[in-house]
Design an enzyme around this catalytic site. Structure first.
Site, PDB file in Angstrom:
ATOM      1  N   LYS A 175       0.813  -1.225   0.000  1.00  0.00           N
ATOM      2  CA  LYS A 175       0.000   0.000   0.000  1.00  0.00           C
ATOM      3  C   LYS A 175       0.845   1.273   0.000  1.00  0.00           C
ATOM      4  O   LYS A 175       0.425   2.297  -0.512  1.00  0.00           O
ATOM      5  CB  LYS A 175      -0.967   0.013   1.179  1.00  0.00           C
ATOM      6  CG  LYS A 175      -2.151  -0.940   0.989  1.00  0.00           C
ATOM      7  CD  LYS A 175      -3.232  -0.687   2.013  1.00  0.00           C
ATOM      8  CE  LYS A 175      -4.440  -1.562   1.753  1.00  0.00           C
ATOM      9  NZ  LYS A 175      -4.190  -2.993   2.100  1.00  0.00           N
ATOM     10  N   GLU A 193     -10.812   7.149   3.919  1.00  0.00           N
ATOM     11  CA  GLU A 193     -11.485   6.279   4.871  1.00  0.00           C
ATOM     12  C   GLU A 193     -10.616   5.045   5.036  1.00  0.00           C
ATOM     13  O   GLU A 193      -9.760   4.748   4.198  1.00  0.00           O
ATOM     14  CB  GLU A 193     -12.864   5.878   4.352  1.00  0.00           C
ATOM     15  CG  GLU A 193     -12.892   4.698   3.395  1.00  0.00           C
ATOM     16  CD  GLU A 193     -12.258   4.989   2.040  1.00  0.00           C
ATOM     17  OE1 GLU A 193     -12.196   6.161   1.644  1.00  0.00           O
ATOM     18  OE2 GLU A 193     -11.817   4.016   1.398  1.00  0.00           O
ATOM     19  N   SER A 203       1.899  -9.762  -0.950  1.00  0.00           N
ATOM     20  CA  SER A 203       1.544  -8.346  -0.815  1.00  0.00           C
ATOM     21  C   SER A 203       1.899  -7.742   0.537  1.00  0.00           C
ATOM     22  O   SER A 203       2.116  -6.536   0.633  1.00  0.00           O
ATOM     23  CB  SER A 203       0.058  -8.144  -1.101  1.00  0.00           C
ATOM     24  OG  SER A 203      -0.733  -8.991  -0.301  1.00  0.00           O
TER      25      SER A 203
HETATM   26  C1  LIG Z   1      -4.990  -4.043   1.672  1.00  0.00           C
HETATM   27  C2  LIG Z   1      -4.250  -5.276   1.382  1.00  0.00           C
HETATM   28  C3  LIG Z   1      -4.618  -6.134   0.318  1.00  0.00           C
HETATM   29  C4  LIG Z   1      -5.822  -5.910  -0.524  1.00  0.00           C
HETATM   30  O1  LIG Z   1      -5.796  -4.782  -1.317  1.00  0.00           O
HETATM   31  P1  LIG Z   1      -5.649  -4.839  -2.908  1.00  0.00           P
HETATM   32  O2  LIG Z   1      -6.028  -3.479  -3.335  1.00  0.00           O
HETATM   33  O3  LIG Z   1      -6.598  -5.904  -3.416  1.00  0.00           O
HETATM   34  O4  LIG Z   1      -4.257  -5.196  -3.210  1.00  0.00           O
HETATM   35  C5  LIG Z   1      -3.828  -7.241   0.060  1.00  0.00           C
HETATM   36  N1  LIG Z   1      -2.742  -7.522   0.818  1.00  0.00           N
HETATM   37  C6  LIG Z   1      -2.373  -6.743   1.848  1.00  0.00           C
HETATM   38  C7  LIG Z   1      -1.175  -7.127   2.645  1.00  0.00           C
HETATM   39  C8  LIG Z   1      -3.111  -5.597   2.172  1.00  0.00           C
HETATM   40  O5  LIG Z   1      -2.734  -4.820   3.200  1.00  0.00           O
END
Ligand SMILES: *Cc1c(COP(=O)(O)O)cnc(C)c1O
Length: 429
Positions: free
Chosen positions: A99, A121, A388
């Site tokens: 993010k 938000e 992610s």
């Molecule tokens: C917020 C988040 C997601 C989901 O958000 P996307 O916009 O679908 O990528 C996925 N993995 C992590 C670690 C997150 O913090």
């Protein structure tokens, strides 16, 4: 000409009205449409400005710690018994997830537009923390709107935001959750669109956000594509990413859209099972509709009201999905699959035990599907998983609700991880 995405083919999508095929666009009251137009124009200018690009690149390298490595998960590969599994380590970014990539871009854009304050938000607080981090770094004020229930539930993230200097506005109306926080934040934005700017947390919302957030995230795919060639010796046969709103997935997919030999897989949360209704698998079960100012697949009832959604991973429980995903699904370029809570938790433990990497529960959905796919594709193939984020935020929850003793029955673990992995489709190697 966009210098942020230089080197990848965005196929000129979205079009000038913000559409990816029939999805996307901007469905807003006039007042908001006007401020979105300003954001769009500012972004068009800035994405060609070498000073902006230099500043963003410098922050990505020296603040976030990019490039994040690609790592060959050898023990997980051996246990899955098929294709080689590689991980793009977005969990190693400062703040622990992808993010930060778009938050830095958005806050830098705000600064270049002369804004004093960023607002957003947040549900579980992950977007709020990443935005508060970027705002602290660049010296902007930051207001985060959060439902009163979420404020109580997500105390550690609320503290993080406050420590970082953000103001957390507790929203006490309606359901006191994310939906009302969105409304409150948009109202605040309309009251003062001159000094503030709204920063959306994924590839969702009205044009230009799905495009802009994708562009800022595309660095994941650009890096990974090169890293696979130099480290693994070739492009991957498949790329796998979890899909909530879809930003980490669009980030990694973007660089591979032209590589027709590389199959792309988005993994949605099947929660307690698609048949139970307790899930957030928007592409699997949604229908076209309008939500939060854009057209996409939506989990909705007969009257077009968004359905309640659920996932063990709070970052994935959104009743919509980025419009480009709906488009890529419609043309068949990306395959969308699902993983249940249970499969995600098993992958969470498996990756922790086998590689010493505790993944976020969101990312665990991608790992779970990748293990299945590894077996399907077989030896000699390569799978790249977008990891992610890191799972530190999820440890207490997992230990409380899926305690090791209960969760890993004797008979599963005493025979080692091969037995354990059968749950997620792996087998003895
Ligand atoms: C917020 C988040 C997601 C989901 O958000 P996307 O916009 O679908 O990528 C996925 N993995 C992590 C670690 C997150 O913090």
């Amino acid at each position: 000409m966009n210098l942020i995405t230089e080197g990848i083919n965005t196929e000129n999508l979205p079009d000038s009205r913000g559409y990816f095929g029939e999805y996307g666009g901007s469905y807003l009251p006039d007042a908001l449409a006007k401020v979105m137009k300003e954001v769009e124009e500012a972004y068009a200018k800035i994405s060609q400005d070498p000073d902006f690009i230099r500043e963003l690149k410098d922050l990505n390298e020296h603040f976030t710690g990019r490039p994040s490595p690609v790592y060959h998960a050898k023990r997980l590969t051996a246990a899955a018994g098929g294709a080689e599994i590689y991980l793009k380590r977005e969990d190693l970014n400062h703040t622990g997830a992808h993010k930060i990539n778009h938050c830095l871009g958005e806050v830098l854009l705000a600064k270049h537009m002369g804004k004093k304050k960023v607002i957003a938000e947040t549900g579980a607080g992950q977007h709020g923390v990443a935005l508060a981090t970027a705002a602290a770094l660049l010296g902007l004020e930051c207001d985060i709107y959060m439902g009163e229930i979420d404020v109580k539930k997500e105390a550690p993230n609320v503290s993080r935001m406050r420590v970082l200097g953000a103001k957390v506005v507790s929203v006490t109306r309606g359901t006191r959750t994310l939906k009302d926080a969105v409304d409150a934040a948009f109202e605040a934005y309309l009251q003062d669109p001159v000094t503030q700017i709204y920063c959306i947390g994924s590839v969702v919302g009205p044009h230009p956000f799905p495009m802009m957030v994708r562009d800022f995230q595309s660095i994941i795919g650009m890096e990974a594509r090169e890293q696979m060639q130099s480290y693994a010796g070739s492009l991957p046969d498949a790329v796998v990413a979890c899909v909530g709103g879809g930003s980490n997935a669009m980030g990694i997919f973007s660089a591979f859209l032209d590589d027709k030999e590389t199959a792309l897989y988005g993994v949605e949360p099947a929660g307690k099972g698609l048949e139970t209704g307790m899930h957030a698998a928007t592409i699997a079960k949604g229908t076209p509709g309008i939500l939060h100012g854009f057209r996409s697949l939506v989990l909705q009832d007969k009257n077009g009201e968004p359905l309640p959604v659920y996932s063990i991973a709070s970052g994935l429980d959104y009743p919509g999905v980025g419009p480009q995903h709906s488009y890529l699904h419609s043309i068949g370029r990306v395959n969308y699959r699902t993983a249940t809570d249970r499969e995600a938790v098993e992958a969470f433990y498996a990756l922790s035990r086998m590689e010493g990497i505790i993944p976020a529960l969101e990312s665990s959905h991608a790992v779970a599907y990748a293990v299945k796919l590894a077996k399907e594709l077989g030896k000699g193939k390569k799978i790249l998983v977008n990891l992610s984020g890191r799972g530190d935020k999820d440890i207490d929850f997992v230990m409380e609700h899926y305690p090791l003793e209960e969760y890993e029955p004797e008979e599963t673990l005493k025979d080692g991880y091969d037995e354990f992995l059968k749950h997620i489709g792996g087998e003895k190697s």
